[in-house]
Scaffold this active site. Structure first.
Site, PDB file in Angstrom:
ATOM      1  N   ALA A  66     -48.470 -18.317 -29.282  1.00 13.78           N
ATOM      2  CA  ALA A  66     -49.791 -17.852 -29.282  1.00 13.78           C
ATOM      3  C   ALA A  66     -50.166 -17.588 -27.558  1.00 13.78           C
ATOM      4  O   ALA A  66     -49.288 -17.864 -26.693  1.00 13.78           O
ATOM      5  CB  ALA A  66     -51.101 -19.712 -29.668  1.00 13.78           C
ATOM      6  N   GLY A 105     -46.575 -20.027 -31.890  1.00 14.05           N
ATOM      7  CA  GLY A 105     -47.031 -19.259 -33.072  1.00 14.05           C
ATOM      8  C   GLY A 105     -45.707 -18.539 -33.576  1.00 14.05           C
ATOM      9  O   GLY A 105     -45.823 -17.815 -34.489  1.00 14.05           O
ATOM     10  N   GLU A 108     -43.650 -19.129 -35.622  1.00 17.21           N
ATOM     11  CA  GLU A 108     -43.969 -19.743 -37.317  1.00 17.21           C
ATOM     12  C   GLU A 108     -44.701 -18.753 -37.718  1.00 17.21           C
ATOM     13  O   GLU A 108     -44.500 -18.637 -38.678  1.00 17.21           O
ATOM     14  CB  GLU A 108     -45.528 -20.898 -36.068  1.00 17.21           C
ATOM     15  CG  GLU A 108     -45.077 -21.585 -35.639  1.00 17.21           C
ATOM     16  CD  GLU A 108     -46.673 -22.596 -34.937  1.00 17.21           C
ATOM     17  OE1 GLU A 108     -47.021 -22.108 -34.051  1.00 17.21           O
ATOM     18  OE2 GLU A 108     -46.878 -23.842 -35.984  1.00 17.21           O
ATOM     19  N   GLU A 128     -44.215 -25.590 -27.466  1.00 17.49           N
ATOM     20  CA  GLU A 128     -45.860 -26.474 -27.160  1.00 17.49           C
ATOM     21  C   GLU A 128     -45.454 -27.348 -26.899  1.00 17.49           C
ATOM     22  O   GLU A 128     -47.026 -27.795 -26.114  1.00 17.49           O
ATOM     23  CB  GLU A 128     -46.384 -26.120 -28.890  1.00 17.49           C
ATOM     24  CG  GLU A 128     -47.184 -25.439 -29.388  1.00 17.49           C
ATOM     25  CD  GLU A 128     -45.897 -24.122 -30.471  1.00 17.49           C
ATOM     26  OE1 GLU A 128     -44.168 -24.799 -30.514  1.00 17.49           O
ATOM     27  OE2 GLU A 128     -45.914 -23.971 -31.237  1.00 17.49           O
TER      28      GLU A 128
HETATM   29  N1  3HC Z   1     -49.906 -16.365 -23.607  1.00 19.40           N
HETATM   30  C1  3HC Z   1     -50.879 -15.710 -22.230  1.00 19.40           C
HETATM   31  N2  3HC Z   1     -49.855 -15.743 -21.540  1.00 19.40           N
HETATM   32  C2  3HC Z   1     -48.232 -15.931 -21.887  1.00 19.40           C
HETATM   33  C3  3HC Z   1     -48.082 -16.155 -22.541  1.00 19.40           C
HETATM   34  C4  3HC Z   1     -48.819 -16.716 -23.850  1.00 19.40           C
HETATM   35  N3  3HC Z   1     -48.262 -17.563 -24.534  1.00 19.40           N
HETATM   36  N4  3HC Z   1     -46.415 -16.275 -22.606  1.00 19.40           N
HETATM   37  C5  3HC Z   1     -46.375 -16.160 -21.418  1.00 19.40           C
HETATM   38  N5  3HC Z   1     -47.678 -15.483 -20.529  1.00 19.40           N
HETATM   39  C6  3HC Z   1     -47.351 -14.673 -19.344  1.00 19.40           C
HETATM   40  C7  3HC Z   1     -47.459 -15.151 -18.462  1.00 19.40           C
HETATM   41  O1  3HC Z   1     -48.730 -16.015 -17.995  1.00 19.40           O
HETATM   42  C8  3HC Z   1     -46.925 -13.844 -17.699  1.00 19.40           C
HETATM   43  O2  3HC Z   1     -48.440 -13.499 -16.818  1.00 19.40           O
HETATM   44  P1  3HC Z   1     -48.239 -12.650 -15.693  1.00 19.40           P
HETATM   45  O3  3HC Z   1     -47.112 -11.761 -15.423  1.00 19.40           O
HETATM   46  O4  3HC Z   1     -50.216 -12.221 -15.008  1.00 19.40           O
HETATM   47  O5  3HC Z   1     -48.253 -14.414 -14.319  1.00 19.40           O
HETATM   48  C9  3HC Z   1     -46.589 -13.101 -18.871  1.00 19.40           C
HETATM   49  O6  3HC Z   1     -46.924 -13.855 -19.654  1.00 19.40           O
HETATM   50  C10 3HC Z   1     -44.623 -13.246 -18.620  1.00 19.40           C
HETATM   51  O7  3HC Z   1     -44.849 -14.448 -18.214  1.00 19.40           O
HETATM   52  P2  3HC Z   1     -43.961 -15.401 -17.444  1.00 19.40           P
HETATM   53  O8  3HC Z   1     -43.327 -14.404 -16.551  1.00 19.40           O
HETATM   54  O9  3HC Z   1     -43.259 -16.179 -18.177  1.00 19.40           O
HETATM   55  O10 3HC Z   1     -41.953 -14.246 -17.922  1.00 19.40           O
HETATM   56  P3  3HC Z   1     -40.337 -14.516 -18.926  1.00 19.40           P
HETATM   57  O11 3HC Z   1     -39.831 -13.006 -19.030  1.00 19.40           O
HETATM   58  O12 3HC Z   1     -40.033 -15.546 -17.312  1.00 19.40           O
HETATM   59  O13 3HC Z   1     -40.463 -16.053 -19.526  1.00 19.40           O
HETATM   60  C11 3HC Z   1     -41.360 -16.466 -21.661  1.00 19.40           C
HETATM   61  C12 3HC Z   1     -41.160 -15.008 -20.759  1.00 19.40           C
HETATM   62  C13 3HC Z   1     -39.879 -17.586 -22.289  1.00 19.40           C
HETATM   63  C14 3HC Z   1     -42.355 -16.166 -23.199  1.00 19.40           C
HETATM   64  C15 3HC Z   1     -42.044 -17.299 -20.986  1.00 19.40           C
HETATM   65  O14 3HC Z   1     -43.744 -16.722 -20.393  1.00 19.40           O
HETATM   66  C16 3HC Z   1     -42.566 -18.118 -21.941  1.00 19.40           C
HETATM   67  O15 3HC Z   1     -42.877 -19.844 -21.839  1.00 19.40           O
HETATM   68  N6  3HC Z   1     -44.203 -18.667 -22.657  1.00 19.40           N
HETATM   69  C17 3HC Z   1     -45.021 -19.484 -22.905  1.00 19.40           C
HETATM   70  C18 3HC Z   1     -44.329 -19.723 -24.397  1.00 19.40           C
HETATM   71  C19 3HC Z   1     -45.147 -20.885 -25.198  1.00 19.40           C
HETATM   72  O16 3HC Z   1     -45.202 -21.708 -24.571  1.00 19.40           O
HETATM   73  N7  3HC Z   1     -45.739 -20.138 -26.638  1.00 19.40           N
HETATM   74  C20 3HC Z   1     -46.138 -21.616 -27.780  1.00 19.40           C
HETATM   75  C21 3HC Z   1     -47.550 -20.869 -27.151  1.00 19.40           C
HETATM   76  S1  3HC Z   1     -49.096 -22.375 -27.984  1.00 19.40           S
HETATM   77  C22 3HC Z   1     -48.533 -21.835 -29.440  1.00 19.40           C
HETATM   78  O17 3HC Z   1     -48.103 -21.217 -29.671  1.00 19.40           O
HETATM   79  C23 3HC Z   1     -49.789 -22.157 -30.638  1.00 19.40           C
HETATM   80  C24 3HC Z   1     -49.039 -22.510 -31.521  1.00 19.40           C
HETATM   81  O18 3HC Z   1     -48.414 -23.269 -32.257  1.00 19.40           O
HETATM   82  C25 3HC Z   1     -50.580 -22.029 -33.048  1.00 19.40           C
END
Ligand code: 3HC
Length: 692
Positions: A66, A105, A108, A128
């Site tokens: 998400a 997400g 998912e 998450e």
């Molecule tokens: N939403 C918004 N921005 C995000 C994001 C997300 N889910 N994931 C990453 N970003 C942004 C980061 O803030 C970063 O922004 P910046 O360049 O402005 O600092 C940019 O994307 C790149 O991210 P990373 O520097 O972390 O890049 P990496 O290549 O090192 O890692 C990644 C990539 C493994 C995808 C890592 O970013 C990550 O773990 N992201 C989060 C994944 C996550 O937690 N997903 C679950 C979200 S909650 C959800 O999905 C709820 C659902 O169940 C309803």
């Protein structure tokens, strides 16, 4: 090719529709992406020429989750569930084509597709929990239907990114396709699905694995027990477990409702707010206001470490782990041998635990050279000095290094509180001098304080941040001041903890309250672990502190079986009547009256002055931003992530409350509690640290 919207397009190849998402950097499920999926699938379904649909992403990754930046804002566009329903209910097979990471997400969405293919380097996960959340788009209900409740429990509570091969074994992915050829592989798979007339496999309809676990609450009881220690204080792991229980015990649609309800509870709570804040803080911390990302850096191919004690050894291991050769220097052969033997033992222990092979141990040890003279450091690119904390000693070392080490190399000190400007003044190249403050144990703790002195050059700062990343640290850039950011704030807490035990709280009261707050241990248990005799000697001891009095009767901490606490043979601590007596006598001598001290006062006395000191650090420009301070405390001192760090915590409870308490304490106890000007200013303006 038809554009669906700004981030999605649909192309037709033979009888396969390819819906491509392109929303950098990580194809997070923003309103545009959700719309792209919902409308793209609808168009593909409406197009009679299309018999099967491949969902694929451009850029570095499949959907990474998400869009976290949308959380807490008013919903826009189609919901994620709308997009997922479009996929799952499509009358044509939809195949997710995964590269990079399918997370949260993103996974998912893939789980609503009828099939999933991936390249071998791809990873899938539901992380998450690391944001204080649970998968809120059916992940907790669909995942156990494929991989079974046990594996699902593991995945949702750890947030692990599972490699594609493992996903294939678990059935989470149906087929692996050749690396670099995802699109071709996914198209071929789609053709196969059509040719073999495979059914539209809906994960929601698979019930075998969840039914098999029904009526077996022991699965969950055992799992809860197994993660209890690691997840103490966190809400999200337990909520995730409850969702998997719902998947086992409730019909799919009921389970979805349970998931939604628990998701919303977490989403609106303070723990997830803190953990989401930390997610962004960890990324912000690398961005430096006046050191642009394109600042030239110095190649670091060889490192010198001075001091083979616990700190020097730990520091060396970081570089050896990253494949960078290290020369470690000690004054005496015996100390050098001992230091090197400790490093070897640490590696061998890791190998015994199965973390890596014995070959790897030899490989890392092969990168290590011992030396008895600083002359051995002539050709290194970075020297880190980790000798005794004494300014004269440090200046002497740096003066020598200046003459020995090649020009262009970085000269760093691991001092935890001494003035780097003064250390740099011992050299003719202060622009190459910097502080690299590692935290003990240096091979384990993630934090590195990068201490910028007056003359430190930008390339030296940029290189230090880069090398920190390379060795797996999280680095915060800080300025020169006593104790820098972390220890400077810690000394506030330490002072109050010491005062509190004279006023009537016992060490175990203070420790219990801070432990319950979420720290891994309290300050007195910590002192016992570190040894009370650090920097103490019998000859110079003057019985003028509790610590000295304890050392004088050989209560020098865990290693002597007694310190603030008594210890049994298994090092289990118990409150000590001896310590209590010493404290009471000491307080009486000083004329301090003992009173009842509430747990709340312990928190306020220990934590609020830290927040106040953080404000001073910010106003003096010794940290770039409040969130950097929080990164320091989370990664260097065990501040509980679910409380976001001291500055976030200050905002959460309200800076007006913190200020009012500081003023109250100041009136009672003096200027230890003098409010920072920045704190007063923010309160006057109705703002928080987050607004800076
Ligand atoms: N939403 C918004 N921005 C995000 C994001 C997300 N889910 N994931 C990453 N970003 C942004 C980061 O803030 C970063 O922004 P910046 O360049 O402005 O600092 C940019 O994307 C790149 O991210 P990373 O520097 O972390 O890049 P990496 O290549 O090192 O890692 C990644 C990539 C493994 C995808 C890592 O970013 C990550 O773990 N992201 C989060 C994944 C996550 O937690 N997903 C679950 C979200 S909650 C959800 O999905 C709820 C659902 O169940 C309803």
């Amino acid at each position: 090719m038809t554009a669906i919207n700004a981030v999605a397009d649909l192309s037709v190849e033979g009888d396969i529709g390819v819906l491509t998402l392109n929303s950098p950097p990580v194809n997070a499920l923003s309103a545009d992406v959700r719309e792209g999926i919902a409308n793209g699938i609808a168009q593909a379904v409406a197009n009679d020429a299309i018999k099967a649909i491949v969902l694929i992403c451009d850029g570095r990754t499949f959907i990474a989750g998400a869009d976290i930046t949308e959380f807490g804002k008013a919903p826009k566009g189609p919901s994620l569930q709308d997009a997922q329903n479009a996929i799952e209910n499509a009358p044509k097979p939809v195949i997710a084509a995964i590269h990079g990471t399918a997370l949260g997400g993103g996974l998912e969405v893939a789980l609503t597709c009828h099939y999933r293919v991936a390249v071998p380097s791809a990873k899938c996960g539901l992380p998450e929990v690391n944001l204080g959340l649970l998968p809120g788009a059916g992940g907790t209900q669909r995942l156990p239907r494929i991989v079974g409740p046990e594996k699902a429990l593991e995945m949702v509570t750890s947030g692990t990114h599972v490699p594609a091969r493992k996903c294939l074994e678990m059935g989470l992915v149906d087929e692996l396709v050749e690396e670099g050829k995802l699109r071709e592989g996914a198209l071929a798979f789609a053709k196969k699905v059509l040719a073999e007339k495979r059914p539209l496999k809906k994960v929601r309809d698979l019930n075998d694995k969840v039914e098999a676990a029904r009526g077996k609450p022991e699965i969950f009881a055992a799992f809860r027990k197994s993660i209890a220690r690691k997840t103490r204080g966190f809400l999200a792991p337990e909520y995730n477990i409850q969702c998997i229980e719902a998947a086992v015990n409730q019909p799919f649609d009921e389970g979805l409702k349970t998931e939604r309800k628990l998701f919303m509870e977490l989403m609106t709570g303070s723990q997830s707010a803190a953990q989401r804040y930390v997610f962004f803080a960890e990324r912000q911390v690398w961005k430096l206001a006046d050191v642009p990302a394109d600042t030239p850096t110095i190649p670091i191919n060889k490192v010198g470490v001075i001091g083979a004690g616990t700190m020097g050894g730990g520091i060396s291991m970081n570089f050896l782990n990253a494949g960078i050769p290290v020369t470690i220097v000690e004054m005496k052969q015996e100390a050098l041998d001992r230091g090197i033997a400790t490093i070897r033992k640490n590696y061998e222990n890791s190998a015994k635990k199965g973390r890596f092979s014995m070959e790897e141990v030899e490989k890392r040890m092969g990168l290590l050279t011992g030396a008895l003279s600083l002359d051995a450091l002539a050709d290194v690119d970075l020297v880190i000095e980790a000798v005794y904390e004494n300014m004269d000693v440090k200046k002497d070392v740096f003066g020598k290094l200046d003459k020995i080490v090649k020009q262009g190399a970085i000269l760093a000190s691991n001092t935890s509180y001494l003035n780097i400007d003064e250390i740099a003044s011992a050299t003719k190249r202060p622009e190459f001098v910097i502080g690299l403050h590692f935290f003990s144990p240096a091979n384990v703790m993630r934090l590195l304080e990068v201490v910028r002195a007056d003359h430190t050059s930008k390339p030296v700062i940029a290189t230090s941040m880069q090398i920190a990343k390379k060795i797996g640290k999280i680095a915060a850039l800080v300025g020169v001041c006593p104790g820098f950011v972390g220890n400077r704030m810690l000394s506030q807490r330490q002072r109050e903890a010491q005062k509190l035990i004279l006023e009537g709280a016992m060490p175990w009261d203070v420790d219990r309250v801070l432990y319950d707050f979420g720290f891994p241990m309290g300050p007195f248990a910590m002192s016992d672990l570190a040894g009370l005799d650090l920097g103490w000697s019998k000859e110079t001891s003057t019985s003028s502190t509790i610590r000295e009095r304890l050392c004088e009767i050989d209560r020098r901490g865990q290693k002597t079986g007694a310190g603030f606490y008594d210890y049994d043979e298994n090092r289990n601590a118990s409150p000590s009547p001896v310590t209590e007596k010493i404290i009471k006598e000491f307080a009486a001598e000083k004329g301090i009256n003992s009173r009842q001290i509430s747990d709340q006062e312990i928190i306020e006395r220990c934590i609020y002055p830290m927040i106040n000191e953080g404000a001073k650090i910010l106003e003096e420009g010794k940290a770039q931003r409040a969130s950097d301070i929080d990164i320091v405390w989370i990664n260097g001192y065990g501040w509980p992530v679910y409380r976001g760090g001291p500055m976030f915590y200050g905002d959460l409870i309200g800076l007006d409350k913190v200020l009012a308490k500081m003023k109250e304490f100041q009136a009672q106890m003096g200027d230890d509690f003098k409010p920072a000007a920045l704190l007063e200013k923010l309160v006057a303006e109705g703002k928080g640290f987050k607004d800076l």
